[in-house]
Design a protein around this motif. Structure first.
Motif, mmCIF file in Angstrom:
data_model
loop_
_atom_site.group_PDB
_atom_site.id
_atom_site.type_symbol
_atom_site.label_atom_id
_atom_site.label_comp_id
_atom_site.label_asym_id
_atom_site.label_seq_id
_atom_site.Cartn_x
_atom_site.Cartn_y
_atom_site.Cartn_z
ATOM 1 N N GLY A 123 0.829 11.654 -13.101
ATOM 2 C CA GLY A 123 1.159 10.611 -12.145
ATOM 3 C C GLY A 123 -0.083 9.838 -11.743
ATOM 4 O O GLY A 123 -1.202 10.135 -12.188
ATOM 5 N N CYS A 124 0.105 8.839 -10.921
ATOM 6 C CA CYS A 124 -1.027 8.006 -10.481
ATOM 7 C C CYS A 124 -1.768 8.738 -9.361
ATOM 8 O O CYS A 124 -1.633 8.401 -8.170
ATOM 9 N N THR A 125 -2.542 9.721 -9.747
ATOM 10 C CA THR A 125 -3.200 10.599 -8.773
ATOM 11 C C THR A 125 -4.269 9.890 -7.959
ATOM 12 O O THR A 125 -4.633 10.348 -6.881
ATOM 13 N N GLU A 126 -4.810 8.779 -8.469
ATOM 14 C CA GLU A 126 -5.867 8.050 -7.753
ATOM 15 C C GLU A 126 -5.355 6.742 -7.158
ATOM 16 O O GLU A 126 -6.138 5.874 -6.769
ATOM 17 N N GLY A 127 -4.020 6.609 -7.073
ATOM 18 C CA GLY A 127 -3.462 5.414 -6.442
ATOM 19 C C GLY A 127 -3.021 4.365 -7.448
ATOM 20 O O GLY A 127 -2.967 4.609 -8.652
ATOM 21 N N TRP A 128 -2.725 3.179 -6.926
ATOM 22 C CA TRP A 128 -2.176 2.091 -7.732
ATOM 23 C C TRP A 128 -2.978 0.810 -7.546
ATOM 24 O O TRP A 128 -3.687 0.638 -6.556
ATOM 25 N N VAL A 129 -2.829 -0.066 -8.505
ATOM 26 C CA VAL A 129 -3.385 -1.419 -8.419
ATOM 27 C C VAL A 129 -2.213 -2.381 -8.340
ATOM 28 O O VAL A 129 -1.319 -2.354 -9.201
ATOM 29 N N TYR A 130 -2.183 -3.236 -7.313
ATOM 30 C CA TYR A 130 -1.048 -4.125 -7.073
ATOM 31 C C TYR A 130 -1.401 -5.578 -7.391
ATOM 32 O O TYR A 130 -2.531 -6.031 -7.142
ATOM 33 N N ASP A 131 -0.434 -6.276 -7.924
ATOM 34 C CA ASP A 131 -0.578 -7.705 -8.169
ATOM 35 C C ASP A 131 -0.145 -8.443 -6.902
ATOM 36 O O ASP A 131 1.039 -8.469 -6.546
ATOM 37 N N ASP A 132 -1.116 -9.032 -6.195
ATOM 38 C CA ASP A 132 -0.812 -9.698 -4.927
ATOM 39 C C ASP A 132 -0.584 -11.200 -5.079
ATOM 40 O O ASP A 132 -0.576 -11.934 -4.088
ATOM 41 N N SER A 133 -0.370 -11.672 -6.301
ATOM 42 C CA SER A 133 -0.224 -13.114 -6.522
ATOM 43 C C SER A 133 1.106 -13.660 -6.020
ATOM 44 O O SER A 133 1.221 -14.858 -5.745
ATOM 45 N N VAL A 134 2.131 -12.801 -5.878
ATOM 46 C CA VAL A 134 3.453 -13.274 -5.462
ATOM 47 C C VAL A 134 3.726 -12.944 -3.996
ATOM 48 O O VAL A 134 4.068 -13.821 -3.207
ATOM 49 N N TYR A 135 3.585 -11.681 -3.625
ATOM 50 C CA TYR A 135 3.970 -11.261 -2.278
ATOM 51 C C TYR A 135 2.795 -10.990 -1.339
ATOM 52 O O TYR A 135 2.992 -10.874 -0.133
ATOM 53 N N GLY A 136 1.609 -10.866 -1.867
ATOM 54 C CA GLY A 136 0.487 -10.515 -1.002
ATOM 55 C C GLY A 136 0.575 -9.069 -0.556
ATOM 56 O O GLY A 136 1.014 -8.190 -1.298
ATOM 57 N N GLU A 137 0.189 -8.796 0.677
ATOM 58 C CA GLU A 137 0.218 -7.437 1.212
ATOM 59 C C GLU A 137 1.584 -7.131 1.804
ATOM 60 O O GLU A 137 2.053 -7.814 2.725
ATOM 61 N N THR A 138 2.258 -6.103 1.302
ATOM 62 C CA THR A 138 3.578 -5.708 1.804
ATOM 63 C C THR A 138 3.543 -4.251 2.250
ATOM 64 O O THR A 138 2.534 -3.563 2.107
#
Length: 575
Positions: free
Chosen positions: A99-114
């Motif tokens: 699993g993603c044990t060190e976290g995730w990388v998010y694409d903020d181009s559409v929604y920003g911070e959610t």
């Protein structure tokens, strides 16, 4: 000396202080503001709870192509898609995954911070946002019941101010939520408090209006819910951080709270509680605001019993009088939207000691069939409308634009029935629009996103979804009117209240069904399609109510149900 006016009904007193003056305009504007901001809570999760595109955090020193596994089904595809929940344990060997044990990388181009990107509500936690929406809607169910009871016991004003205070404070504190659990608690409190000021302020306005004005005036504030949804999409587009967006959305509530002391108590409620002196004081103040020369007294020779008797009489006369014209005001006046329910509920509350209806009364034949149909249709409306609205983010195209178009389409969907319901009847319109919304859902289910030859149907599915939202909205006028036309007088308020509860329950269930789509594809669409078709079928077997007098007793309902159903209603009442 000022001559004393002889008023035997409360409506006569309202005529003396001004049937629609400055006071009524101010209260009407407050109602519009509350309706305008209603979607800012009920569907805001579409934006603040949106799930951005995301992948696992890569191993140190490795790029995404070496560190993260490919998404299932993307092998051999022209577009490379990476898994959202898995990565290689050893990027050099590329054998075992984790699993993603060190976290995730998010694409903020559409929604920003959610909410999703801040608290990593993905993969094993992806259903938590939907659960928070369901809890908020469940709070609304509880709040609507409690607010109505408290308003009848302690008055409209304290409940409006108290619930608005709780809503504003919890909404502002929610901006600073340190954890998702705290957010859910505050979000649920928000949902519980909202009906207290929104619905009771509408009741307050109706209680200060003459009967002939109620239906027409009450039909306009709900249109502003659609405009509020459009405004929400614009604000969300420019404010792409859920905390800042939530702060901006709370500004109207805080501003109204600062002047909420000016909201009056209901003089009609005061009279119903035998506080005639307090009711007189309120009417004198309203007369002054409306610039009326008369200074009262306005409530001379007035009794609660006489007021209600005259009020009931005028309501029955208004309901049974059928017009042939096609002007907007006439058509709206024929449609007892929320105002008709308010009138009936207010009368029954004041007369609660007389002819009190039992819950079992709506569960006995032939009323049982009406109850089943009304609860099914309201549940379907809440489920399908919420499903379409909350699912906007998963449609192809710009989610902000899709949401705006869907909200704009609601406006003609709310206006259209006002022009045709008096000609075709509520029952027939409900059958047609439930069937068409179910048909739209079936089209969405059977259409593939892409055919074997490469034809893409994403845009078609998006437009069918938006049209489906418009079609289900068009059923609202009918399902608000049908309980008033079918339930006998003693069961009318209770039956309508139970149906309203099931409507809110549909809003609770919708987010959960959307989450189940991740486990079983199309679960929500199939459920929505089945309930829409079922509602169309059940409504078809209801008795025709157009130009028929409202049943006063169960015997009247039996007679109405025995009459031949007409596919094309006649212009006159059958005998």
């Amino acid at each position: 000396m000022e001559p004393q006016h002889q008023t035997k009904t409360f409506d006569e007193a309202l005529t003396l202080v001004g049937s629609f003056g400055r006071f009524h305009c101010w209260l009407f504007l407050v109602n519009i503001l509350f309706h305008f901001t209603l979607p800012w809570l009920t569907v805001v999760i579409t934006f603040i709870g949106a799930s951005p595109e995301h992948t696992c955090q890569t191993h140190v020193g490795f790029n995404i192509s070496n560190s993260v596994t490919l998404a299932k089904g993307s092998q051999g595809s022209d577009e490379v898609l990476y898994s959202s929940c898995e990565r290689y344990v050893n990027p050099e060997l590329k054998n075992d995954t984790e699993g993603c044990t060190e976290g995730w990388v998010y694409d903020d181009s559409v929604y920003g911070e959610t909410l999703v990107s801040e608290w990593d509500l993905v993969c094993s936690k992806e259903g938590l946002v939907d659960i928070s929406q369901s809890l908020m809607m469940l709070g609304g169910c509880l709040g609507s019941v409690c607010a109505g009871i408290l308003a009848d016991l302690y008055g409209r004003k304290p409940v409006i101010i108290g619930s608005l205070f709780i809503y504003a404070i919890s909404g502002c504190v929610l901006v600073f939520s340190p954890s998702f659990i705290i957010f859910v608690v505050l979000f649920t409190i928000n949902g519980t408090a909202q009906p207290g000021f929104w619905f009771n302020c509408h009741v307050l306005l109706m209680e200060y209006l003459l009967p002939e004005r109620r239906a027409f005036i009450s039909s306009w504030p709900p249109l502003f819910q659609s405009f509020g949804a459009v405004a929400l999409s614009i604000l969300a587009f420019y404010i792409r951080d859920w905390r800042y967006l939530q702060a901006v959305l709370m500004i109207p509530a805080v501003l109204v709270l600062t002047v909420s002391w000016a909201i009056p108590e209901s003089a009609r409620w005061q009279v119903s509680r035998n506080n005639v002196a307090k009711g007189e004081k309120l009417l004198k103040k309203i007369a002054s605001i409306n610039k009326k020369d008369s200074v009262g007294p306005f409530l001379t020779d007035l009794s609660t019993k006489e007021t209600l008797g005259e009020h009931k009489k005028s309501s029955v006369e208004r309901e049974s009088h059928c017009k042939e014209g096609f002007s907007l005001e006439e058509k709206v006046s024929e449609l007892p939207t929320v105002s008709a329910k308010v009138t009936e509920m207010s009368d029954d509350v004041i007369l609660m000691g007389q002819n009190k209806a039992s819950f079992l009364d709506i569960l006995r034949p032939p009323v049982l069939f009406i109850t089943i149909c009304m609860c099914t249709t309201r549940l379907t409306y809440g489920l399908v409308f919420s499903g379409f609205a909350l699912n906007t983010g998963s449609l192809a195209g710009n989610p902000y634009l899709n949401f705006m178009i869907g909200s704009l389409l609601e406006i003609p969907a709310k206006l259209f029935p006002l022009f045709v319901i008096g000609r075709f009847g509520a029952r027939n319109l409900a059958v047609i629009f439930y069937f068409l919304s179910g048909l739209a859902l079936i089209v969405i289910i059977v259409l593939p996103t892409e055919t074997n030859n490469g034809t893409n149907f994403d845009e078609v599915i998006t437009w069918v979804s938006l049209i489906g939202r418009c079609l289900i909205t068009a059923t609202l006028a009918s399902i608000l009117l049908l309980p008033m036309e079918l339930y006998p007088t003693q069961q009318r308020t209770l039956g309508s209240g139970v149906a309203e509860f099931f409507g809110r329950l549909g809003g609770v269930v919708a987010p959960l069904l959307l989450y189940l789509d991740n486990l079983v594809p199309n679960t929500s669409l199939i459920t929505m399609a089945v309930t829409s078709m079922l509602s169309a079928l059940m409504t078809f077997f209801l008795p025709e109510t157009l130009n028929e007098p409202h049943p006063e007793t169960i015997d009247d309902l039996k007679k109405l149900m025995k009459k031949k159903r007409r596919i094309f209603p006649s212009s006159k009442s059958s005998t």
